[in-house]
Design an enzyme around this catalytic site. Structure first.
Site, PDB file in Angstrom:
ATOM      1  N   SER A 119    -107.291  26.972  65.443  1.00 35.59           N
ATOM      2  CA  SER A 119    -105.941  27.036  65.988  1.00 35.59           C
ATOM      3  C   SER A 119    -105.814  26.205  67.252  1.00 35.59           C
ATOM      4  O   SER A 119    -104.723  26.086  67.792  1.00 35.59           O
ATOM      5  CB  SER A 119    -105.562  28.487  66.256  1.00 35.59           C
ATOM      6  OG  SER A 119    -106.656  29.196  66.734  1.00 35.59           O
ATOM      7  N   HIS A 140    -104.260  23.997  59.576  1.00 36.43           N
ATOM      8  CA  HIS A 140    -104.013  25.217  60.359  1.00 36.43           C
ATOM      9  C   HIS A 140    -102.905  26.067  59.738  1.00 36.43           C
ATOM     10  O   HIS A 140    -101.721  25.723  59.808  1.00 36.43           O
ATOM     11  CB  HIS A 140    -103.656  24.810  61.805  1.00 36.43           C
ATOM     12  CG  HIS A 140    -103.418  25.986  62.696  1.00 36.43           C
ATOM     13  ND1 HIS A 140    -102.494  25.982  63.705  1.00 36.43           N
ATOM     14  CD2 HIS A 140    -103.979  27.221  62.713  1.00 36.43           C
ATOM     15  CE1 HIS A 140    -102.500  27.153  64.300  1.00 36.43           C
ATOM     16  NE2 HIS A 140    -103.388  27.926  63.726  1.00 36.43           N
ATOM     17  N   GLU A 152    -100.128  23.262  59.744  1.00 36.39           N
ATOM     18  CA  GLU A 152    -100.264  22.057  60.573  1.00 36.39           C
ATOM     19  C   GLU A 152    -101.438  21.252  60.020  1.00 36.39           C
ATOM     20  O   GLU A 152    -102.497  21.822  59.743  1.00 36.39           O
ATOM     21  CB  GLU A 152    -100.592  22.431  62.017  1.00 36.39           C
ATOM     22  CG  GLU A 152     -99.418  22.937  62.820  1.00 36.39           C
ATOM     23  CD  GLU A 152     -99.814  23.167  64.283  1.00 36.39           C
ATOM     24  OE1 GLU A 152     -99.298  22.458  65.156  1.00 36.39           O
ATOM     25  OE2 GLU A 152    -100.632  24.070  64.551  1.00 36.39           O
ATOM     26  N   ASN A 190     -99.664  26.209  68.773  1.00 38.66           N
ATOM     27  CA  ASN A 190    -100.192  27.036  69.853  1.00 38.66           C
ATOM     28  C   ASN A 190     -99.976  26.455  71.236  1.00 38.66           C
ATOM     29  O   ASN A 190    -100.088  27.166  72.231  1.00 38.66           O
ATOM     30  CB  ASN A 190    -101.662  27.359  69.601  1.00 38.66           C
ATOM     31  CG  ASN A 190    -101.772  28.456  68.557  1.00 38.66           C
ATOM     32  OD1 ASN A 190    -101.017  29.426  68.596  1.00 38.66           O
ATOM     33  ND2 ASN A 190    -102.664  28.281  67.608  1.00 38.66           N
TER      34      ASN A 190
END
Ligand code: CAA
Length: 282
Positions: A119, A140, A152, A190
């Site tokens: 992440s 991800h 992602e 993130n």
């Protein structure tokens, strides 16, 4: 190379979710972890999720059986030799991921793409420990994997365009929407989500509001499906802290400093839903 069998390393909440959606899309899956106990936990979380879908009439009892039947458990990484594409979803620790990638590089067939569900950790650095950096990429997924559309896709410095295209096509085959993101700490998701969660924890720490009130404000005021503190509990507070540490170290700006209260909860073993206690009690 045609992808028929997907390898998933790690049977935690992300790994088991990835194994589930891959099997649901018709792929054979080898789901690996270091202990039978962890595999059992992964399989029971898949059964629970499929059970929920069956209850809602989204899949039949026969589908449920067929999906589970396509997932083989494994406790030796050498079993990844049978697979045509690997997604690593182990704990969010760079030393551990590097060790796994070195081993995968040794055990997997030539030409197999090795992806990481990290992440926040650099794909370029993970790729550099292998002899196939052109075939290493970030993939991800979001939690809960069966419900969330986004994947992602992160190219490291050496990742080839072909690797990117194969990975993007795989995400589409799993029913997800791939979005490219650059290889910087936290990528896109993130980089934005974790500072918001960290700020919510600061708001709790400084008694700006109770956990319930902070979550209610974000739900009703911003139309978020769940508040940031409940979401942190879902993600796991250890994972949230690990991601904040990567942002803080990698971007070098104090605005990414993890809230001391987050550290304290992790020290206490209050990791959220998975341990029965985080900002809420489960
Ligand atoms: N498996 C199968 N079905 C599930 C499920 C699962 N794991 N989780 C939820 N569902 C289903 C429920 O059965 C329900 O189905 P119906 O609509 O048919 O009734 C539906 O999903 C909605 O669930 P709930 O009513 O229980 O609750 P909800 O409406 O709040 O939805 C949620 C649950 C999808 C998790 C929603 O709250 C949500 O989207 N939350 C935000 C999640 C999020 O932001 N995830 C990203 C986290 S960040 C991340 O993952 C990246 C990282 O690196 C940290």
């Amino acid at each position: 190379m045609e992808i028929r069998t997907l390898g998933v390393v790690g049977a935690g909440q992300m790994g088991s979710g990835i194994a589930q959606v891959a099997a649901a899309s018709g792929l054979s899956v080898v789901m690996n972890d270091i202990k039978d106990e962890y595999l059992d936990r992964g399989f029971s979380s898949i059964e629970k999720s499929l059970g929920r879908m069956a209850e809602k009439g989204r899949i039949s009892g026969a589908d449920q059986k067929a999906i589970l039947g396509r997932i083989e458990g494994s406790i030796t990484l050498k079993d990844m030799a049978k697979t045509d594409f690997v997604v690593e979803a182990a704990t969010e620790r760079e030393d551990l991921k590097k060790k796994i990638f070195r081993d995968l590089d040794e055990f997997c067939k030539e030409g197999v793409i090795l992806s990481s569900n990290t992440s926040s950790i650099s794909i370029t650095r993970i790729a550099a420990v292998t002899k196939r950096p052109g075939k290493v990429i970030g993939m991800h997924f979001m939690n809960p994997v069966p419900m969330m559309k986004l994947v992602e896709v992160i190219k490291g410095l050496a990742t080839s365009e072909e690797t990117f295209e194969v990975t993007r096509d795989l995400a589409l085959r799993l029913g997800k929407t791939p979005v490219p993101a650059g290889d910087f700490p936290g990528f896109i998701a993130n980089r934005i989500l974790m500072p918001m969660i960290n700020e919510a924890i600061y708001a709790l720490f400084e008694s700006v509001g109770t956990a319930e009130d902070i979550d209610e404000v974000m739900k009703l005021g911003m139309n978020h499906p769940m508040g940031p503190l409940r979401l942190a509990d879902l993600i796991g507070l250890d994972t949230c802290l690990a991601i904040m540490d990567v942002l803080h170290a990698g971007l070098g700006d104090d605005k990414y400093r993890p809230c001391p209260l987050l550290k304290k909860y992790v020290d206490a073993g209050w990791l959220g839903r998975k341990t029965g206690r985080g900002f809420y009690v489960y």
